[in-house]
Design a protein around this motif. Sequence first.
Motif, short mmCIF file in Angstrom:
data_model
loop_
_atom_site.label_atom_id
_atom_site.label_comp_id
_atom_site.label_asym_id
_atom_site.label_seq_id
_atom_site.Cartn_x
_atom_site.Cartn_y
_atom_site.Cartn_z
N VAL A 68 37.81 40.91 29.99
CA VAL A 68 38.27 42.29 29.85
C VAL A 68 38.55 42.88 31.23
O VAL A 68 37.74 42.75 32.15
CB VAL A 68 37.22 43.14 29.10
N THR A 69 39.71 43.52 31.36
CA THR A 69 40.12 44.07 32.66
C THR A 69 40.22 45.60 32.66
O THR A 69 40.45 46.19 33.71
CB THR A 69 41.48 43.48 33.09
N ALA A 70 40.09 46.23 31.48
CA ALA A 70 40.20 47.69 31.40
C ALA A 70 39.16 48.23 30.44
O ALA A 70 39.03 47.74 29.32
CB ALA A 70 41.61 48.09 30.94
N VAL A 71 38.41 49.24 30.88
CA VAL A 71 37.36 49.84 30.05
C VAL A 71 37.41 51.36 30.19
O VAL A 71 37.53 51.88 31.29
CB VAL A 71 35.96 49.33 30.43
N SER A 72 37.33 52.04 29.04
CA SER A 72 37.20 53.49 29.02
C SER A 72 35.89 53.83 28.32
O SER A 72 35.62 53.32 27.23
CB SER A 72 38.38 54.12 28.26
N ALA A 73 35.07 54.67 28.94
CA ALA A 73 33.76 55.01 28.37
C ALA A 73 33.27 56.33 28.93
O ALA A 73 33.75 56.80 29.97
CB ALA A 73 32.75 53.90 28.68
N THR A 74 32.30 56.93 28.25
CA THR A 74 31.67 58.13 28.78
C THR A 74 30.82 57.76 30.00
O THR A 74 30.39 56.60 30.13
CB THR A 74 30.76 58.79 27.73
N PRO A 75 30.54 58.70 30.89
CA PRO A 75 29.61 58.41 31.99
C PRO A 75 28.29 57.85 31.50
O PRO A 75 27.71 56.96 32.13
CB PRO A 75 29.45 59.78 32.66
N SER A 76 27.78 58.35 30.36
CA SER A 76 26.52 57.84 29.83
C SER A 76 26.62 56.36 29.49
O SER A 76 25.70 55.57 29.79
CB SER A 76 26.11 58.63 28.57
N LEU A 77 27.72 55.96 28.87
CA LEU A 77 27.89 54.55 28.52
C LEU A 77 28.08 53.69 29.78
O LEU A 77 27.60 52.55 29.84
CB LEU A 77 29.09 54.37 27.59
N TRP A 78 28.77 54.22 30.78
CA TRP A 78 28.92 53.47 32.04
C TRP A 78 27.55 53.22 32.68
O TRP A 78 27.30 52.15 33.23
CB TRP A 78 29.83 54.23 33.01
N ARG A 79 26.67 54.21 32.61
CA ARG A 79 25.33 54.02 33.20
C ARG A 79 24.57 52.93 32.45
O ARG A 79 23.83 52.15 33.06
CB ARG A 79 24.55 55.33 33.17
N GLN A 80 24.74 52.88 31.14
CA GLN A 80 24.10 51.82 30.36
C GLN A 80 24.63 50.45 30.78
O GLN A 80 23.86 49.49 30.91
CB GLN A 80 24.35 52.04 28.87
N LEU A 81 25.93 50.35 30.97
CA LEU A 81 26.52 49.07 31.39
C LEU A 81 26.02 48.68 32.78
O LEU A 81 25.74 47.50 33.04
CB LEU A 81 28.05 49.17 31.39
N LEU A 82 25.90 49.65 33.67
CA LEU A 82 25.40 49.37 35.02
C LEU A 82 23.97 48.87 34.99
O LEU A 82 23.57 48.02 35.80
CB LEU A 82 25.51 50.62 35.89
N MET A 83 23.17 49.38 34.05
CA MET A 83 21.77 48.97 33.96
C MET A 83 21.61 47.49 33.57
O MET A 83 20.55 46.90 33.81
CB MET A 83 21.03 49.84 32.95
N THR A 84 22.64 46.88 32.99
CA THR A 84 22.55 45.46 32.66
C THR A 84 22.55 44.59 33.91
O THR A 84 22.17 43.43 33.87
CB THR A 84 23.73 45.03 31.78
N GLN A 85 23.01 45.16 35.03
CA GLN A 85 23.12 44.45 36.31
C GLN A 85 24.05 43.24 36.21
O GLN A 85 23.97 42.32 37.01
CB GLN A 85 21.74 44.03 36.83
N GLN A 86 24.93 43.27 35.19
CA GLN A 86 25.90 42.19 35.03
C GLN A 86 27.33 42.71 34.93
O GLN A 86 28.25 41.96 34.65
CB GLN A 86 25.57 41.37 33.77
N LEU A 87 27.50 44.00 35.15
CA LEU A 87 28.83 44.59 35.02
C LEU A 87 29.83 43.98 35.99
O LEU A 87 31.02 43.87 35.70
CB LEU A 87 28.75 46.11 35.23
N ASP A 88 29.32 43.53 37.15
CA ASP A 88 30.23 42.95 38.15
C ASP A 88 30.78 41.59 37.74
O ASP A 88 31.61 41.01 38.44
CB ASP A 88 29.54 42.85 39.51
N THR A 89 30.37 41.07 36.57
CA THR A 89 30.95 39.82 36.07
C THR A 89 32.31 40.06 35.41
O THR A 89 33.02 39.11 35.09
CB THR A 89 30.02 39.14 35.04
N LEU A 90 32.66 41.34 35.21
CA LEU A 90 33.95 41.66 34.61
C LEU A 90 35.02 41.83 35.69
O LEU A 90 34.76 42.45 36.73
CB LEU A 90 33.86 42.97 33.81
N PRO A 91 36.22 41.32 35.46
CA PRO A 91 37.31 41.47 36.43
C PRO A 91 38.06 42.78 36.22
O PRO A 91 39.28 42.80 35.99
CB PRO A 91 38.19 40.26 36.12
N LEU A 92 37.37 43.90 36.30
CA LEU A 92 37.97 45.19 35.94
C LEU A 92 39.05 45.62 36.93
O LEU A 92 38.87 45.57 38.14
CB LEU A 92 36.89 46.27 35.87
#
Length: 443
Positions: free
Chosen positions: A192-216
């Motif tokens: 996945v190269t494009a993501v739209s989300a609320t700030p709250s959802l972005w914080r949840q994704l960041l907490m996985t500590q794996q968000l940088d595996t996506l080629p956004l």
Amino acid sequence: MTNLISQLKKLETSGVIRTSAQKSSITDLITKAYRIRSRTPQLAAKKVAILPGPLEDLVVNLLAFDGFCEAIYLCPANTTVPPVEGIHLWPLVSEASTDIKSPAISKQTTWYIPTSGTTGKPKWFGHTLEALTANIKHSTNLQKLTWGLLYQPFRFAGLQVLLQALLSTADLVDVTGLEPIKQVELMALHQVTAVSATPSLWRQLLMTQQLDTLPLRHITLGGEIAEQVLLTQLSRLFPKAKLRHIYASTEAGVGFVVADGQAGFPTKWLDNPSSPIELDISEKQHLLVKPKCSVESDAPLLLNSTGFMDTQDRIEIIGDRVFFLGRATGAINVGGNKVYPEKVEQVLLSCDAISQARVYAKKSAMMGELVAADVVLLSDPLIMSSDPLIMSSDLSTIKLQILKECKKQLQRFEIPTKISFVDNVSYNPSGKLNRQSNGKQHD
């Protein structure tokens, strides 16, 4: 008048929609849509409510009914179907036993979408396909994107992502309903190269500590205030990605897009007819917007004499920038002083140890209400130690640091009188912070 099917056929789309279970090509979904039309001639020029179901079914239904029915009502889970005379519930309508050629209506179909209902009973607002797709563009670069869908597609924000993917002929990966770690894993699997989300959802994704595996390459925030700490964090993690935050609402549609990486928006956009959308400020310091197109509703928009709508969003101007403080309808009344939970949350989130925060009112016999906060800490071996003495000591130190930062940036009545450390904060179906429930506490 063009409908959704005709637009997709003109684009000769080769896009696909993926879920954790299957993959569907847009071409196949169009074929299924024609089949529904031919089997349900009784729905031509009628009003139809699309009930909750899989994403593929929703796309098929939208393709089938746009340009065929007078109105489409998108009904998310746990939303009551509006009491509209003559409305048909789909897929509860029985299909005809034989195929019958059904004419498309010449009138544009109105798409009705409910508000999230965070401040009361959901209201329904109708948009044309033209209005919903006014800001959608098509290019070779956009066609190469693969979108991740985190929003419910039955709501305005999710529908925007869905239509963007469809009409730019890009692929779409549905990760709604999954836990954040599973969302990241599935999006990484399909690049996945494009993501739209609320700030709250972005914080949840960041907490996985794996968000940088996506080629956004495209990052979009919307639905809540995009604070500078989060914008900076995403910008540093994906320095080559286009970062933008969108101001939009179910009531008025897409308002404007900020693409300079900064919180808020430029003051030069105010009272400027050449701006992306006409904006102004009320005497109450509320943001006013002038909708670009007419919107049908069971609760008509309250427009002033010059055609502006009060968004109920409280703002303040600092220098050449306009910043959002929070919803006027959600203010906490502390002894006659208004406190905006969103403003306090932004201060809490600026603290290094905090990953998520939820601010809410606490009843007080003397003051009416007081400010309370739940915070989620960043993962740390010491903080999360199983030894209760270590945990208690560290939490006390962190709480003092938090209060010190609050005293720097907030007035006395805005500072939380109770700070609870919790495992998580909950979100409503729109991906926005839910201020009505509590997480499991550490203290």
